[in-house]
Design an enzyme around this catalytic site. Structure first.
Site, short mmCIF file in Angstrom:
data_model
loop_
_atom_site.label_atom_id
_atom_site.label_comp_id
_atom_site.label_asym_id
_atom_site.label_seq_id
_atom_site.Cartn_x
_atom_site.Cartn_y
_atom_site.Cartn_z
N ALA A 67 0.82 -1.08 -0.20
CA ALA A 67 -0.23 -0.32 0.00
C ALA A 67 0.51 1.19 -0.13
CB ALA A 67 -1.29 0.02 1.03
N GLU A 128 4.36 -5.15 7.50
CA GLU A 128 3.43 -4.27 7.58
C GLU A 128 3.45 -4.18 9.20
OE1 GLU A 128 2.41 -6.64 5.86
OE2 GLU A 128 0.51 -5.59 4.51
#
Ligand code: 3HC
Length: 706
Positions: A67, A128
């Site tokens: 992302a 992440e």
């Protein structure tokens, strides 16, 4: 495709295969329009009767790096259809073709595809957690179904990058592509599987999940195993909870858990700090004013002058990165001793299992002992690491100037002597810079590149490149006493010693700093590095500066022979062969003796006061460093603290942390301590300015050019 999608996602039909290409430089992050572009492309492929299967591939140097981190914390709309659902719900098979990196959302898109192939050099991962969040695109639910919860949890909780061959062994990758042309190979693969039905969807797999039911204790065991490393943090625990949900709940419910826990983390303090650290680490390598085409080449050969602890550690850093390095010292004896120490260090790693014997041998073979300057003349870079005496250092640089080939990079590891002194001993001061390593040099990530008065920008860039090539995080500092990193930390050290005299014991101060997030307290660290290291510096400063505030307690301990772990006692007492620190009555009595002698009243401290006394002293000094233009930007100081001093990453760094306290509150505190303790707490001008403007420390600009 229309609008922004046309720029970032392309769809073309080649040989009956729909090729979806993500083209969002530099790393194909899932920025605005990319997910929508993927959805539209899959729809196109499904609607086109000429298309039998599809390939998802990245243009440029990578598949998809995840992302777009810059979008986190900002409001965004919920998409009508999630790209993951569209991928794995596609009626025609989709092959993810991976090169470079498939990270975070990138790997999640690959996991939502029906097949995954990769080139051997590719790396995949769900990193992440390293930015304080968790995989929010189904990664916590799909990966355990594909490779089993234990391996998935390891990847998700560490965030590590997994090389393609290992990913293949784990079951993430179906096939490693040998040929050079990934797209062609992917199209051929897609044609092979085009008519295979049913489509293999990771979400439907149950075999690995069932296998996990046999070991219900694994989640608790994982929580226990990370307890120390992950203290004060939420993300690693939320990652575990998601994988647990993958094992205990149906897929869609697991996704709900993932979504809920992701939302909890996105704007947490730790996520904000870690995102900041990510970008600060990328900023630190940028040199304003450097010509755009400045691209120093990789050093092919290196030399280190001085086979002491520092020199040996620096040589190891080169060998660890497969760069041949020559070590030069004045005597054969010093060389032998130095290389024996290097060998010992490697042997410890082999014994611990973190290095293979073959790899140790390969690295050792890259380190060559030499005893003549002529032997290093051809090296691309030379780093001087002899002891801190001006005459010795000058002599080394005169000799280097005489023998080194034109264009060689001349670096000094000095931490106490002005870089200009060494530069001026040569006829090529533009090519001399500081390369200040932190002990142990082969372990600590920080490399402070010190720009002397005459150092050229090309030399600074080349020194930064050397740092990168040997796996360091390089930050630029201007030349001044202590440069930027140690100079900003020096007041912390002074305060920790002075608080002792007021009644705070080493174990108390260490406890507060460990609770804050440091891996070890500052006194325990000092026992490791040796109390005697700074003893001489203190004596020198005391002799030079009549206002110097003597640090009686450490001086007395050194004079008693308590130099730290190496003498079995320092701030703590150590049992033979054991590194566990034990609080020591002797230290207590030395402290009491000093307090009595100088009439220092004893009092109690709150944890907050201890923490602030140490860190605010440094924030104040960091402001002076910015005032004098000794760093390029405030966030570079944070990078130095993260990689040089073990500052907890999830607190962002010294300046980021200071902003969480607030500039006005900090000024008030420092003014109070200025009134109580005198000159050393005088607020820096810049600190006043920041507080008056209600500004942020991390955004403060240096007042002068470096
Ligand atoms: N978002 C935004 N920008 C990114 C980015 C990302 N995910 N990844 C890299 N960039 C930017 C960098 O900031 C840098 O920009 P700059 O040139 O303006 O400074 C540029 O891309 C190049 O990056 P690097 O200098 O880091 O290039 P390297 O080749 O050294 O490293 C990399 C490449 C390994 C991909 C590294 O950039 C990296 O680790 N990126 C982050 C990966 C990551 O954390 N992905 C997960 C994101 S979170 C997510 O996916 C959530 C999802 O589950 C919903």
């Amino acid at each position: 495709m229309s609008g922004g999608e046309a720029e970032t996602v392309r769809f073309e039909v080649e040989d009956g295969i729909g090729v979806i290409t993500i083209d969002n430089p530099p790393v194909n992050a899932l920025g605005p329009g990319v997910r929508e572009g993927i959805v539209a492309a899959v729809d196109k492929g499904n609607a086109d009767p000429n298309v039998t299967a599809m390939v998802l591939i990245g243009a440029g140097r990578s598949f998809i790096a995840g992302a777009d981190i810059r979008q986190f914390g900002k409001p965004r709309s919920t998409p009508a259809r999630y790209s993951h659902d569209v991928l794995d719900g596609s009626a025609k098979p989709i092959v993810a073709a991976i090169h470079g990196f498939a990270l975070g959302g990138g790997l999640e898109h690959a996991l939502s595809s029906h097949y995954r192939i990769a080139v051997k050099e590719a790396k995949v991962g769900l990193p992440e957690v390293l930015i304080g969040i968790l995989p929010g695109g189904g990664g916590t639910q799909r990966l355990p179904r594909l490779i089993g919860p234990k391996a998935a949890m390891d990847m998700i909780v560490t965030g590590r990058h997994v090389p393609a061959p290992e990913a293949k062994a784990l079951g993430i990758i179906d096939e490693i592509v040998e040929g050079k042309d990934l797209k062609r190979e992917a199209i051929a693969y897609a044609k092979r599987i085009a008519h295979a039905r049913p489509l293999p969807r990771v979400r439907d797999r149950a075999d690995r999940i069932a296998e996990a039911k046999a070991d219900p204790g694994m989640f608790e065991a994982m929580r226990k195993s990370i307890a120390r490393r992950a203290r004060n943090q939420k993300a690693p625990y939320h990652c575990i909870a998601c994988v647990e949900a993958a094992v205990t709940r149906p897929f869609d419910e697991g996704l709900e858990t993932e979504k809920r826990l992701f939302a909890e983390l996105e704007n947490s303090d730790e996520a904000k700090a870690l995102r900041y650290a990510f970008f600060a680490e990328r900023e630190v390598s940028k040199i304003p004013g450097a010509p755009k085409d400045l691209q120093p080449s990789r050093a092919r050969t290196a030399a280190v002058i001085g086979a002491g602890t520092m020199g040996g550690g620096i040589a190891m850093s080169f060998a660890d990165s497969a760069i041949p390095v020559k070590v030069l010292d004045a005597t054969r004896e010093a060389l032998d001793r130095g290389l024996a120490r290097v060998r010992e260090n490697y042997a410890v790693s082999v014994k611990r299992g973190s290095l293979s014997q073959a790899e140790m041998d390969r690295r050792l073979a890259l380190i060559e002992a030499v005893d003549r300057y002529e032997d290093i003349a051809d090296c691309d870079v030379v780093i001087e690491a002899v002891f801190e005496r001006i005459d010795v250092k000058k002599e080394v640089f005169t000799r280097l100037d005489a023998v080194m080939k034109p264009g060689a990079l001349l670096l000094t590891n000095s931490s106490a002597i002005d870089t200009d002194v060494m530069a001026n001993a040569t006829k090529r001061p533009r090519e001399v810079a500081g390369a200040h390593f932190f002990a142990p040099a082969n372990v600590m990530k920080l490399l402070e590149v010190v720009k002397g008065t005459k150092t050229s920008i090309e030399t600074v860039a080349a020194a930064m490149k050397v740092g990168r090539d040997i796996g360091k995080v390089s930050a630029v500092a201007g030349t001044c006493d202590g440069f930027a990193a140690n100079r900003s930390r020096a007041p912390f050290v002074t305060e920790m010693m002075l608080m002792l005299e007021e009644g705070a014991l080493p174990e108390r101060i260490d406890g507060v700093m460990v609770d804050f997030g440091y891996p070890m307290g500052p006194f325990a660290v000092n026992d490791l590095s040796g109390l005697d290291i700074s003893y001489d510096t203190r004596k020198r400063r005391a002799a030079a500066d009549p206002n110097y505030r003597k640090l009686h307690v450490p001086d007395r301990l050194v004079e008693m022979g308590r130099k730290g772990q190496k003498t079995g006692a320092g701030w703590y007492r150590y049992d033979k062969g054991d590194r566990t620190p034990h609080p020591d009555e002797v230290v207590k009595s030395v402290i009491a003796e000093v307090a009595r002698e100088f009439g220092i009243p004893q009092r109690t401290f709150t944890d907050e006061e201890i923490l602030q006394r140490l860190l605010l002293a440094s924030v104040n000094e960091a402001c002076r460093i910015l005032e004098e233009g000794k760093v390029l930007r405030a966030s570079d100081i944070d990078v130095m603290w993260l990689h040089g001093f073990g500052f907890p990453r999830y607190r962002g760094g010294l300046m980021f942390w200071a902003d969480t306290v607030g500039s006005r509150a900090i000024l008030a505190r420092i003014e109070e301590w200025h009134a109580r303790y005198g000159a050393r707490w005088k607020p820096a001008e810049l600190l006043r300015e920041i507080a008056q403007a209600g500004g942020a420390f991390r955004e403060a600009k240096p007042k002068r050019a470096l």
